[in-house]
Structures are given as C-alpha cells and as structure tokens.
Design an enzyme around this catalytic site. Structure first.
Site, PDB file in Angstrom:
ATOM      1  N   TYR A   1      -4.528   3.321  -2.675  1.00 52.93           N
ATOM      2  CA  TYR A   1      -5.323   3.453  -1.450  1.00 52.93           C
ATOM      3  C   TYR A   1      -6.456   4.466  -1.611  1.00 52.93           C
ATOM      4  O   TYR A   1      -7.428   4.445  -0.860  1.00 52.93           O
ATOM      5  CB  TYR A   1      -4.440   3.866  -0.275  1.00 52.93           C
ATOM      6  CG  TYR A   1      -3.604   2.736   0.276  1.00 52.93           C
ATOM      7  CD1 TYR A   1      -4.099   1.890   1.262  1.00 52.93           C
ATOM      8  CD2 TYR A   1      -2.317   2.500  -0.201  1.00 52.93           C
ATOM      9  CE1 TYR A   1      -3.342   0.847   1.756  1.00 52.93           C
ATOM     10  CE2 TYR A   1      -1.553   1.460   0.290  1.00 52.93           C
ATOM     11  CZ  TYR A   1      -2.065   0.631   1.271  1.00 52.93           C
ATOM     12  OH  TYR A   1      -1.317  -0.403   1.754  1.00 52.93           O
TER      13      TYR A   1
ATOM     14  N   CYS B   1       7.631   4.276   2.768  1.00 55.06           N
ATOM     15  CA  CYS B   1       6.605   3.355   2.306  1.00 55.06           C
ATOM     16  C   CYS B   1       7.130   2.652   1.063  1.00 55.06           C
ATOM     17  O   CYS B   1       8.042   3.153   0.390  1.00 55.06           O
ATOM     18  CB  CYS B   1       5.338   4.145   1.989  1.00 55.06           C
ATOM     19  SG  CYS B   1       3.946   3.135   1.426  1.00 55.06           S
TER      20      CYS B   1
END
Length: 470
Positions: free
Chosen positions: A251, A171
């Site tokens: 997130y 990521c």
C-alpha cells in the site's frame, strides 16, 4: 468462555465466509465451536442464503457437531457470543466504486482504504460498527470483537475509544507475507520471524529472519515485492528500496510511487473500470460456484479476492485467545508507549504476544527515521477522520481530507469532500444537518455515531442502510 463456543459473523453473506468455516472445521480440536451464527441484512439475504447453505454442507461433510444459523437479527446472533467477527461493507460495492472513481476524476489516488476513498469508507463504517458495539456491550460484554472490516486500523481505534468492547483489528497482509516467504525459502511459518512497524496498510517490515538468517538485505536488494491482488505489482526503484530500511507494505506504493499508481488507475478506469467493478465480477463468479449443491468445500477461486487469508488470520487469533497460546501475531492494537511519537490510544499495527487476556504489544527493534513523518501524518488524518465520523462534523472532515498526504491542496480537498459526501448522503445524514450555519451534529442530543440515529435513546435494532459484506 463456555464449553463449546458461540461465534457470530457480522456480514455472514460475504464471499469470504467459506474460508472462515474451513478454518473452524480444521481447528475444531483446538477451537470447539458449538454455534456459528452468520448475520446479514435484508439487502444481503440472497447471498447469505447461498453462502450459508454452503457453510452447512461443509460442516455436514466434516461430521462435526457445529450448528450453523442464518439470521437477519444480529442481536440474537450476538447474545452470549464468545467471539464476534465483522466483515461488512456499508454501501456495498457500489459505494466502493465511487470511493475509487471520484478521486480519479480529480487526479487523486482512488483506493478503498487509502486516501479520500478510505476516508469515505471510514465515515460510513465507524458509526455502523459503534452501533454493533452497543449490542455487544449489552448482550455479550465478555466477547472479543475481531475486526477486519476496513479501514481496519481506524475502525478498531474508534471502537477502542468510543466503546467498552474488547476489540482487536487484523489484516491479511502479515499472514500473506508469511505464506510468500514460506514458499520462497521452502520452510515453515514457525521458522520465520517478521517484525512489523507502522499502521494498518502503512507498515514497514524491519526484520525478516528465516531459519535464523537475516533475509531483509537480500529482499531489499532484489526488489522482490510481495503484493496483494488489489494493488498493482509495479516495481520499486532499486536505490530507494535498498536504502529504505524496511520492506514496505504494498500500500505504500500509493505514497512512494503516486504518479505510477495513478497512471495505472486511470488506465484501468478506461479499460476495465475500477477495482470495485473487477471485484464484483469475481464475486459473481464465486456465488455461481457456491450455488452448486454438490460443492462442499472452499473453492480455490476464492484466493482471487484481494482479502484472501483474512479469515485464516481471524481463526488464528481466536484460537490463540481461547487457548492462551502466547504466540506472536501482527495485530492492530492501542499504541501505549510502543511508538513514542504517537498518542497512547492511537491504533498501530505491530507484533503482539496473544494471551488469553488479550494481545500484548512487543517493543519494536527499530523504526526507520524516514518512516516516522509519514506514519505521524497519516495518523493525524486518521484521528481527524474518526472524530468526524463520530461527531458528523464537516469541518473536521475537511481538515482530515486536507491533512492526507495524497490530497494535493485545500481546493482539491474541498471539491472531493463535497462530491463524495453528496454521493454518500444516504449513509451520512449527520453531515447534512445545519447547526448555527455549519454542518455539525450534537452527539449527545441529536445524533449518535455519525448520524444514523436522531436521538440519544436510539432504537438498538436499527440497521444502517446497506451495511453488508466485504
């Protein structure tokens, strides 16, 4: 690995491709790429040709002996590859738009990797990636598959559980955090140590040391938040953040600040559309730039995309695997015994030592007690979703949807599942096959990998509809 490497990029028509090409050029002395194959599908031909032409101009300017190939035939790209990188989007940005829009209509967070939207993306993506893995098993069994197709954690876990491919998920958040810290403290990445604990897009940073000094308390106290382009920069509650015990992924705002984030999404939906529509505008601008025959480098505007630095992370990982560097990177790997409250084959996001034989997960110093429940709940949803994607099972899909912490009730879960599956019918036919009164697939007899193939002896050249770039 051969003298001179072959790399295949699945989803080569992506707007991110110039970044990975730049990385290969800058590190050629440590990562000698001989052949770079950019692969896409017919729906992505135009973008592949545009970005491929830019890639060739970039290589020509560098003077390096790297041959760039553009193809719609992924098998010829994969054959004999040392590395395969995936950056694809099944259903294109149109599918992402509905992943975000439909949950919002039900008062639920709509996001492409988190919540119901992330579930739909996983259901579309996992079968397509498993099909690619069949080609890798046959044509490049020793290749490393570096997956940063989202939802990266779920996709990587599915690959590890349902194929024999050597796969690692990654990521851009960890490398993005490092860049933010280097600027904030005016230092270099080598003088920063961060420890990640959790899952992809659900992690906490429990150690942040800069030049040997513990900076975590001041970062938690000051409420400074590194955020991504694709997540609104709302402020954390200071008391909550100080007591959390780790710097949360941006997130996690969807879980800890659901009301604020949903309000922001609904306001954005009224004023400028979903994030997918914003991204489409950015992409259109980028490809207009890429068309310029005088452009020979990655444009600065690429950093406006939410996934900036994904490709840099991928090149870092390739270099470390190829050179047996034994450096530390934050990756998505099988849990083993790292987090004792999760199954060994669950994919987690933690620091790893990267060797020539693959990454070795490092023990974590501390897992905040208050994080364990959320990690376990989301992992339960992820594992149910993976099974639903592979088996094409609507019952499992309902359990997965209901299990997600952002879905408020069974009633809402059923409504979301019915509407979102129907919207994704072209990509998920297995969920519409009726067996014994319910929608299920017979994996070994009728449907393979979520319904793209109607027989076990499927056509390996088949490409799922609209499987394409980020």
């Amino acid at each position: 690995m051969a003298q001179g490497l072959k790399v295949a990029v699945i989803g080569g028509g992506s707007s991110y491709t110039p970044e990975i090409v730049e990385g290969f050029i800058n590190r050629y002395d440590r990562l000698p790429i001989r052949e770079l194959w950019l692969v896409d599908i017919e729906a992505g031909r135009r973008k592949l040709e545009i970005v491929g032409a830019l890639a060739k101009r970039m290589v020509e300017k560098s003077g390096l002996p790297i041959s760039v190939h553009l193809t719609l035939n992924r098998r010829e790209a994969i054959e004999g590859a040392d590395f395969v990188s995936t950056q694809m989007r099944v259903g294109l940005l149109e599918a992402r738009k509905w992943d975000e829009h439909i949950p919002n209509l039900h008062g639920v967070i709509g996001q492409e990797t988190t919540g119901p939207g992330g579930m739909m993306k996983a259901l579309r993506t996992i079968p397509a990636l498993l099909d690619i893995c069949r080609d890798i098993e046959e044509l490049a069994p020793n290749a490393w598959l570096l997956n940063f197709t989202n939802p990266a954690g779920m996709v990587t876990e599915a690959i590890r559980r349902y194929s024999n491919v050597r796969s690692i998920g990654l990521c851009n958040a960890p490398i993005g955090l490092t860049k933010w810290l280097t600027a904030k403290y005016d230092t270099t990445p080598s003088r920063i140590y961060t420890e990640f604990v959790g899952l992809n897009h659900l992690h906490w940073v429990t150690r942040i040391e800069v030049d040997g000094v513990d900076r975590l308390p001041e970062l938690l106290d000051n409420r400074e938040a590194y955020s991504g382009k694709n997540v609104p920069a709302s402020e954390w509650d200071p008391d909550f953040l100080r007591s959390l015990g780790g710097l949360p992924s941006y997130y996690l705002k969807y879980f800890y600040m659901t009301d604020v984030m949903l309000e922001d999404q609904l306001a954005s939906l009224k004023s400028g559309g979903t994030r997918a529509e914003v991204v489409k505008k950015v992409e259109d601008e980028l490809f207009e730039l890429y068309k310029d025959s005088n452009l020979q480098e990655k444009p600065k505007q690429l950093e406006k995309r939410g996934g900036a630095y994904y490709s840099e992370a991928a090149v870092n990982l390739m270099e470390s695997l190829y050179g047996d560097k034994r450096d530390i990177q934050t990756l998505n790997v099988p849990n083993g015994h790292t987090l004792d409250f999760l199954p060994p084959d669950a994919c987690i996001e933690v620091n790893c030592v990267v060797t020539g034989q693959g990454p070795l997960a490092l023990p974590v110093t501390r897992v905040p007690e208050q994080a364990k429940g959320l990690i376990h709940a989301v992992k339960t949803y992820e594992r149910l979703t993976i099974r639903a994607a592979v088996e094409g099972d609507r019952d499992l899909a309902l359990q997965a949807m209901t299990a997600h912490p952002l879905v408020p009730s069974v009633r809402v879960a059923k409504q979301l599942l019915d509407e979102m599956l129907e919207k994704n019918r072209p990509y998920l036919p297995a969920f519409f096959l009726r067996v014994g009164g319910s929608s299920k697939s017979l994996l070994s007899q009728q449907v393979c990998a979520g319904g793209f193939f109607v027989r076990a002896d499927y056509n390996r050249n088949f490409v799922p509809p609209n499987a394409a770039r980020f």
